[in-house]
Write a protein that holds these residues in place. Sequence first.
Motif, mmCIF file in Angstrom:
data_model
loop_
_atom_site.group_PDB
_atom_site.id
_atom_site.type_symbol
_atom_site.label_atom_id
_atom_site.label_comp_id
_atom_site.label_asym_id
_atom_site.label_seq_id
_atom_site.Cartn_x
_atom_site.Cartn_y
_atom_site.Cartn_z
ATOM 1 N N MET A 165 -10.133 0.621 3.044
ATOM 2 C CA MET A 165 -8.931 0.455 3.842
ATOM 3 C C MET A 165 -9.172 -0.445 5.054
ATOM 4 O O MET A 165 -8.228 -0.925 5.668
ATOM 5 C CB MET A 165 -8.407 1.814 4.294
ATOM 6 N N GLU A 166 -10.424 -0.700 5.386
ATOM 7 C CA GLU A 166 -10.696 -1.602 6.504
ATOM 8 C C GLU A 166 -10.241 -3.019 6.180
ATOM 9 O O GLU A 166 -9.688 -3.720 7.022
ATOM 10 C CB GLU A 166 -12.189 -1.594 6.846
ATOM 11 N N ASN A 167 -10.482 -3.456 4.931
ATOM 12 C CA ASN A 167 -10.077 -4.791 4.513
ATOM 13 C C ASN A 167 -8.984 -4.756 3.437
ATOM 14 O O ASN A 167 -8.729 -5.770 2.779
ATOM 15 C CB ASN A 167 -11.281 -5.569 3.982
ATOM 16 N N PHE A 168 -8.345 -3.588 3.250
ATOM 17 C CA PHE A 168 -7.237 -3.436 2.306
ATOM 18 C C PHE A 168 -7.643 -3.889 0.903
ATOM 19 O O PHE A 168 -6.972 -4.706 0.274
ATOM 20 C CB PHE A 168 -6.003 -4.204 2.789
ATOM 21 N N VAL A 170 -5.273 -7.230 -0.453
ATOM 22 C CA VAL A 170 -3.954 -7.552 0.077
ATOM 23 C C VAL A 170 -4.105 -7.748 1.589
ATOM 24 O O VAL A 170 -5.099 -7.341 2.188
ATOM 25 C CB VAL A 170 -2.921 -6.462 -0.259
ATOM 26 N N PHE A 171 -3.107 -8.388 2.195
ATOM 27 C CA PHE A 171 -3.265 -8.840 3.575
ATOM 28 C C PHE A 171 -2.043 -8.477 4.414
ATOM 29 O O PHE A 171 -0.941 -8.331 3.905
ATOM 30 C CB PHE A 171 -3.417 -10.370 3.617
ATOM 31 N N THR A 172 -2.277 -8.394 5.719
ATOM 32 C CA THR A 172 -1.157 -8.349 6.651
ATOM 33 C C THR A 172 -0.854 -9.780 7.098
ATOM 34 O O THR A 172 -1.727 -10.663 7.056
ATOM 35 C CB THR A 172 -1.471 -7.493 7.880
ATOM 36 N N LEU A 173 0.357 -9.981 7.545
ATOM 37 C CA LEU A 173 0.752 -11.305 8.028
ATOM 38 C C LEU A 173 -0.099 -11.722 9.228
ATOM 39 O O LEU A 173 -0.506 -12.887 9.343
ATOM 40 C CB LEU A 173 2.236 -11.298 8.392
ATOM 41 N N ASN A 174 -0.403 -10.778 10.105
ATOM 42 C CA ASN A 174 -1.222 -11.107 11.277
ATOM 43 C C ASN A 174 -2.616 -11.589 10.888
ATOM 44 O O ASN A 174 -3.160 -12.512 11.508
ATOM 45 C CB ASN A 174 -1.348 -9.893 12.201
ATOM 46 N N ILE A 184 0.819 -1.212 0.000
ATOM 47 C CA ILE A 184 0.000 0.000 0.000
ATOM 48 C C ILE A 184 0.860 1.272 0.000
ATOM 49 O O ILE A 184 0.595 2.195 -0.781
ATOM 50 C CB ILE A 184 -1.008 -0.026 1.163
ATOM 51 N N PRO A 185 1.915 1.369 0.810
ATOM 52 C CA PRO A 185 2.791 2.549 0.674
ATOM 53 C C PRO A 185 3.427 2.662 -0.710
ATOM 54 O O PRO A 185 3.601 3.773 -1.223
ATOM 55 C CB PRO A 185 3.857 2.321 1.755
ATOM 56 N N PHE A 186 3.746 1.508 -1.318
ATOM 57 C CA PHE A 186 4.374 1.545 -2.640
ATOM 58 C C PHE A 186 3.439 2.150 -3.679
ATOM 59 O O PHE A 186 3.827 3.033 -4.445
ATOM 60 C CB PHE A 186 4.786 0.136 -3.053
#
Length: 249
Positions: free
Chosen positions: A177-180, A208-212, A146-148
Motif C-alpha cells: 500500500m506504500e506504492n499502491f 496504480v497512481f494518485t494524480l499528485n 483501490i476502494p472499488f
Amino acid sequence: MATLYNEKMAAIYDAMYQTFVDYDEEYTFYNNLLAANNCKTVLEIGSGTGNLAKRFSAHQMDYIGLDYSKSMIKIAQERNTTCPFIHGDMRDFNLDKKVDAIIITGRSTSYLTTNDDINETLNCLWNNLKKEAIIIFDFIDANRFIPFITHNKAIIHQAQYENVNYLRESNWETTDMENFMLEWNAKYYTIQNDEKELISNDFSTVRVFTLNEIQLFLYLNNFEITQTIDRKTYAYDTYVIVAKKKAKP
C-alpha cells in the motif's frame, strides 16, 4: 517488467479488446490531442496488436509502434504491413529520429512498478522527443480503483468476437500500500452452450497512481503538464495527462 502476452494470450487479448474498446473513438481521442499540439510524428508505446496503428496509418500520420511483447508485434505487423514496429522496453529505447509526440496507451504505465521504472521511462521519453514536444499517457487512479476492488473481489468482463463468446474473471489483491502495488490474476474462458471452458490464465504485478504522484514525477523529469483529463474507460477510472518537454535546468 513482467513478460507480457505470449502468442496464445496475444490472440485472446486481441479478440476480447475488439469488444472492450471502441478503437475509432480511441483514435479520435488521441488524434484530436495530437492535432491540437501540431504533432506530425508519433510513437505509440503499448501499441499492442496494432488497432490504433491501423487508424493512424490510414490518416497518413507518421507513426511508429513499440511494444514489449513480440507476439503482439507479430499480430500488429500482419495487420499493418506498412507501419514500423519496435520490440522494446519503454524504460530504455532509442529512436533513429526524435518525434513530436509519444503516447503510452492502454494503461501500460501500470507495469512501471518502481520509482526507478517511472523515472527511467520519463527520462527515456525526454531523450526521444523533439524540443517542446509532448507526451500523452493514461494511468489508473488509485483513489478510485483501490476502494472499488476492495468491495468487488471478482470482476467479470464478457466479449464476443467472430462468433466466439469470451469471459474473463479478474481478481485483484493489494500487496504494497506504500506504492499502491497490486497483483492481478485473471482466468479466460470461452462459453458454449452455457458451459465455460478455461483457455488461459494471466498474472501480473501492477501499480496504480494518485494524480499528485504523477504530477511530481513529471516535474522532477522536466515535463510540464498542459492538460489533465478525467476519463472513464471500459473497466477503470483513469486520468489522461498531456505534458510538454521542458529544457533541463
